[in-house]
Design a protein around this motif. Structure first.
Motif, short mmCIF file in Angstrom:
data_model
loop_
_atom_site.label_atom_id
_atom_site.label_comp_id
_atom_site.label_asym_id
_atom_site.label_seq_id
_atom_site.Cartn_x
_atom_site.Cartn_y
_atom_site.Cartn_z
N MET A 179 51.85 126.07 34.08
CA MET A 179 51.56 126.53 32.72
C MET A 179 51.80 128.02 32.59
O MET A 179 52.34 128.49 31.58
CB MET A 179 50.08 126.26 32.37
CG MET A 179 49.71 124.81 32.27
SD MET A 179 50.15 124.13 30.67
CE MET A 179 49.60 122.46 30.89
N ARG A 183 55.50 128.91 32.57
CA ARG A 183 56.10 128.61 31.27
C ARG A 183 55.73 129.69 30.24
O ARG A 183 56.58 130.13 29.47
CB ARG A 183 55.62 127.23 30.83
CG ARG A 183 56.02 126.85 29.45
CD ARG A 183 54.81 126.75 28.57
NE ARG A 183 55.16 126.97 27.19
CZ ARG A 183 54.25 127.06 26.23
NH1 ARG A 183 52.98 126.96 26.52
NH2 ARG A 183 54.63 127.28 25.01
N THR A 198 58.36 132.22 28.17
CA THR A 198 58.47 132.35 26.70
C THR A 198 58.22 133.80 26.26
O THR A 198 58.82 134.25 25.29
CB THR A 198 57.50 131.40 25.96
OG1 THR A 198 56.18 131.68 26.41
CG2 THR A 198 57.80 129.96 26.22
N LYS A 219 51.52 129.42 18.01
CA LYS A 219 52.89 128.90 17.97
C LYS A 219 52.94 127.48 18.56
O LYS A 219 53.56 126.59 17.99
CB LYS A 219 53.82 129.85 18.75
CG LYS A 219 55.28 129.64 18.48
CD LYS A 219 56.16 130.35 19.51
CE LYS A 219 56.33 129.47 20.73
NZ LYS A 219 57.06 130.08 21.82
N ASP A 220 52.27 127.29 19.69
CA ASP A 220 52.24 125.95 20.32
C ASP A 220 51.57 124.92 19.41
O ASP A 220 52.00 123.77 19.37
CB ASP A 220 51.46 126.00 21.63
CG ASP A 220 52.27 126.65 22.75
OD1 ASP A 220 53.47 126.88 22.55
OD2 ASP A 220 51.67 126.93 23.80
N ASP A 239 51.50 125.09 16.12
CA ASP A 239 52.39 124.88 14.97
C ASP A 239 53.54 123.95 15.29
O ASP A 239 53.90 123.10 14.48
CB ASP A 239 52.97 126.22 14.50
CG ASP A 239 51.98 126.98 13.64
OD1 ASP A 239 50.99 126.37 13.23
OD2 ASP A 239 52.21 128.18 13.39
N ASN A 240 54.16 124.12 16.46
CA ASN A 240 55.33 123.28 16.71
C ASN A 240 54.99 121.97 17.44
O ASN A 240 55.88 121.24 17.86
CB ASN A 240 56.44 124.06 17.44
CG ASN A 240 55.99 124.60 18.76
OD1 ASN A 240 55.21 123.96 19.46
ND2 ASN A 240 56.48 125.76 19.13
N GLY A 241 53.71 121.66 17.54
CA GLY A 241 53.31 120.37 18.11
C GLY A 241 53.30 120.32 19.62
O GLY A 241 52.93 119.31 20.21
N PHE A 242 53.68 121.42 20.26
CA PHE A 242 53.75 121.42 21.72
C PHE A 242 52.36 121.31 22.33
O PHE A 242 52.19 120.72 23.40
CB PHE A 242 54.46 122.69 22.22
CG PHE A 242 54.85 122.63 23.66
CD1 PHE A 242 55.79 121.71 24.10
CD2 PHE A 242 54.30 123.51 24.59
CE1 PHE A 242 56.16 121.65 25.43
CE2 PHE A 242 54.67 123.46 25.92
CZ PHE A 242 55.60 122.53 26.34
N SER A 271 49.82 119.56 21.31
CA SER A 271 49.41 118.15 21.38
C SER A 271 50.05 117.49 22.59
O SER A 271 49.43 116.68 23.28
CB SER A 271 49.85 117.38 20.14
OG SER A 271 49.22 117.91 19.01
N ARG A 272 51.32 117.84 22.85
CA ARG A 272 52.00 117.26 24.00
C ARG A 272 51.30 117.68 25.29
O ARG A 272 51.16 116.87 26.20
CB ARG A 272 53.49 117.68 23.99
CG ARG A 272 54.17 117.21 25.17
CD ARG A 272 55.63 116.81 25.11
NE ARG A 272 56.21 115.99 24.11
CZ ARG A 272 56.11 114.66 24.07
NH1 ARG A 272 55.39 114.02 24.94
NH2 ARG A 272 56.73 114.00 23.13
N LEU A 273 50.84 118.93 25.35
CA LEU A 273 50.12 119.40 26.53
C LEU A 273 48.82 118.61 26.71
O LEU A 273 48.46 118.22 27.81
CB LEU A 273 49.79 120.89 26.41
CG LEU A 273 50.98 121.85 26.45
CD1 LEU A 273 50.49 123.29 26.30
CD2 LEU A 273 51.76 121.70 27.74
N LEU A 274 48.13 118.38 25.59
CA LEU A 274 46.86 117.65 25.67
C LEU A 274 47.07 116.20 26.09
O LEU A 274 46.15 115.57 26.59
CB LEU A 274 46.14 117.70 24.31
CG LEU A 274 45.61 119.06 23.88
CD1 LEU A 274 45.03 118.97 22.48
CD2 LEU A 274 44.54 119.57 24.84
N VAL A 330 41.85 119.10 19.22
CA VAL A 330 42.76 117.98 19.29
C VAL A 330 43.00 117.29 17.96
O VAL A 330 44.01 116.63 17.78
CB VAL A 330 42.28 116.95 20.31
CG1 VAL A 330 42.37 117.51 21.70
CG2 VAL A 330 40.86 116.53 19.99
#
Lengths: 317, 263
Positions: B15, B18, B22, B88-89, B91-94, B96-99, B260
């Motif tokens: 994490m 990454r 960025t 930013k994460d 906002d772009n839905g990332f 949720s993907r992490l969760l 979430v």
């Protein structure tokens, strides 16, 4: 661990007493392709979020892959792949980086993650664009990358929340092909939500129609059409006068007839079985339709019918 | 292929890596942050160094006195950027993907927090270099610099933890930005420009006493001006920062659990 889903009386109420899901129950067998069909705001996405541990249910029992979503959310997350309505992509990372990152979080070693990323890039046709920033991808490419990220750990169950919304026909077909393959060849259980009847009809083994947080009908596409949709026998005449006579001639307590100018429509459960009878009755009166068609019901008809019935029910309340 | 619960340390590492990538890919965000904190050092030194002649300063070098202010205020850009990255994460839905990954919620928030902290430590290093260029003398020597950087590290974790927590609660850039305003009372209701004894207003003395940042300033100033002769202010500084970190990082991890829903 299995690939099944069991939901008993799931309820989700948001702050301000907004009831998004009002007592939904269903079972999905391992390897089944199940679709949730409903209009915007029906509760489809909320149900997906409950099943994928993103939301906590207000009440009810939800089991995914044999685990309770409230008690064992980590185990549920290991068994499922989820592509949400909104793609989950960091635009500052490259396609390959995102896949490797995702694989690492699912416990792959660096080497395994690299290999898996290559396989997936190939699978969704992004090998050539793998080293470009994902923020520069087109909408269709982003969808494909998102699907690839969802598949990193080869989940037993796949949740796809409106996966083709906003895609052009070519990209839509590509996504359809891939999820069909996953279901048929790899035996992945699929839970799909969609607003598109065509999509549910084409892909799903079984469909539940959801409206206003409740399931209003469930069955295979054929069953739904049979039980809810009616065949339409359409007779067209050259003269309106003949059409009027014909309507009287074919009248029967078994079905409804409607006339609009030169056309008569007969709504019946099984169009072909009454056809001989209708033609005989017309012959007796010496009436000859210019055209005769039997139209099977489309899922559209079913959908409109059940959502309308619910509207009427609401107005009585 | 095997799938398993990733381990906490490797998840945190992945994490963090990454988040750093960025940050580096958006130089227009971090370069101005670097520039502004050095700018403050220049203007404070140029405009205020005269007050070091007051007896309460006991002949201390004003540059050494004001350097901690420059370092601590750099956090708004460096460590505070962690919150913006999180918005930013979201906002772009990332996010949720992490969760939806099996990694622990703590590892998920620690990525941007550690990256923000590192950014602040690098900023602090550059500020100290500029300080030396302007004639800074550190009484604590090389170890003194190490202690200042360690305190900065703690402050970076604490402030990034706070900004990530606020971002997760607010879920949008504007509110997250508004949350960082707490920074101004923290920096300025303290022994910012003059030592405690020279603060005139009684209310400001009270504010400075309860403000945790005061203890951070005191610890840094002790090693910079007096070295290691009196270690208590340094120890106290580390204790206050450790408590602050525990509070803000817990706040952000708990907020991650609650962030979430899309309700």
């Amino acid at each position: 661990m299995n690939g099944a889903i069991h939901v008993e009386n799931a309820v989700k109420t948001f702050k301000g007493d907004i009831k998004a899901v009002r007592g939904v129950s269903f079972d999905i067998a391992e390897g089944e392709f199940f679709a949730f069909l409903g209009p915007n705001g029906a509760g489809k996405s909320t149900t997906v979020q409950l099943l994928t541990t993103l939301l906590k249910p207000t009440s009810g029992k939800l089991e995914v892959a044999g685990y309770d979503v409230s008690k064992d959310p980590e185990k549920v997350r290991l068994s499922i792949g989820v592509a949400l309505q909104e793609t989950g992509i960091d635009p500052d990372l490259k396609g390959r980086e995102l896949l490797e990152f995702q694989a690492r979080l699912f416990g792959f070693t660096k080497k395994e993650a690299k290999k898996r990323a290559d396989e997936l890039l190939e699978l969704v046709g992004l090998t050539e664009d793998a080293d470009r920033l994902s923020g520069k991808y087109s909408g269709g490419m982003r969808r494909r990358l998102d699907l690839a990220m969802t598949l990193v750990h080869q989940p037993k169950i796949l949740f796809l929340d409106e996966p083709t919304t906003g895609l052009d026909p070519a990209n839509r077909k590509a996504i359809w092909r891939e999820i069909k393959r996953l279901n048929k060849e790899e035996g992945t259980t699929i839970f799909l939500t969609t607003q598109y009847l065509e999509e549910a009809d084409q892909l799903a083994d079984r469909i539940s129609i959801i409206n206003k947080g409740q399931i209003v009908a469930t069955g295979t596409p054929a069953e739904l059409k049979r039980t809810l949709g009616l065949d339409a026998v359409v007779l067209q005449f050259d003269e309106e006068e003949d059409a009027v006579k014909a309507q009287q001639a074919v009248a029967s307590p078994d079905y409804q007839t409607e006339r609009v100018k030169n056309d008569i429509t007969i709504l019946t459960e099984n169009g072909t079985s009454i056809l001989a009878d209708v033609i005989r009755k017309l012959d007796e009166q010496n009436l000859h339709p210019a055209q005769l068609n039997v139209k099977p019901p489309s899922l559209d008809d079913v959908f409109i019918q059940v959502t309308n019935e619910q509207k009427e029910g609401d107005s009585i309340e | 292929m095997n799938k398993q619960q990733g381990n906490f340390f490797s998840d945190t590492l992945v994490m963090t890596k990454r988040s750093i990538v960025t940050i580096l890919r958006n130089p227009l965000i971090f370069i101005p942050n670097l520039a502004i904190s050095m700018f403050f050092l220049f203007v404070y030194e140029a405009g205020l160094s005269g007050i070091a002649n007051l007896p309460a300063f006991e002949g201390a070098n004003y540059l050494a006195f004001i350097l901690p202010v420059s370092i601590v205020s750099a956090a708004i850009g460096g460590a505070g950027g962690a919150g913006q990255a999180l918005v930013k994460d979201l906002d772009n839905g990332f996010f949720s993907r992490l969760l939806l990954t099996p990694s622990s919620r703590l590892a998920i928030v620690l990525g941007p927090i550690i990256a923000g902290m590192l950014q602040l430590v690098i900023q602090a290093g550059l500020i100290i270099c500029v300080g030396f260029f302007l004639g800074l003398e550190v009484a604590g020597g090389a170890w003194g610099v190490v202690v200042v950087l360690l305190l900065t590290l703690g402050w970076g974790l604490a402030f990034a933890g706070y900004s990530v927590g606020v971002a997760l609660r607010a879920k949008n850039a504007q509110s997250a930005q508004a949350g960082t305003f707490i920074f101004f009372p923290l920096i300025f209701l303290s022994t910012t420009f003059v030592p405690y004894e020279l603060i005139d207003a009684a209310w400001l003395k009270v504010a400075a006493t309860i403000n945790p940042v005061t203890y951070l300033f005191e610890a840094m100033r002790t090693v910079l001006i007096d070295g290691f002769t009196d270690t208590w202010p340094i120890v106290l500084g580390f204790i206050v920062i450790a408590v602050l970190c525990a509070i803000t990082i817990t706040f952000s991890a708990v907020s991650a659990k609650k962030a979430v829903s899309t309700d």
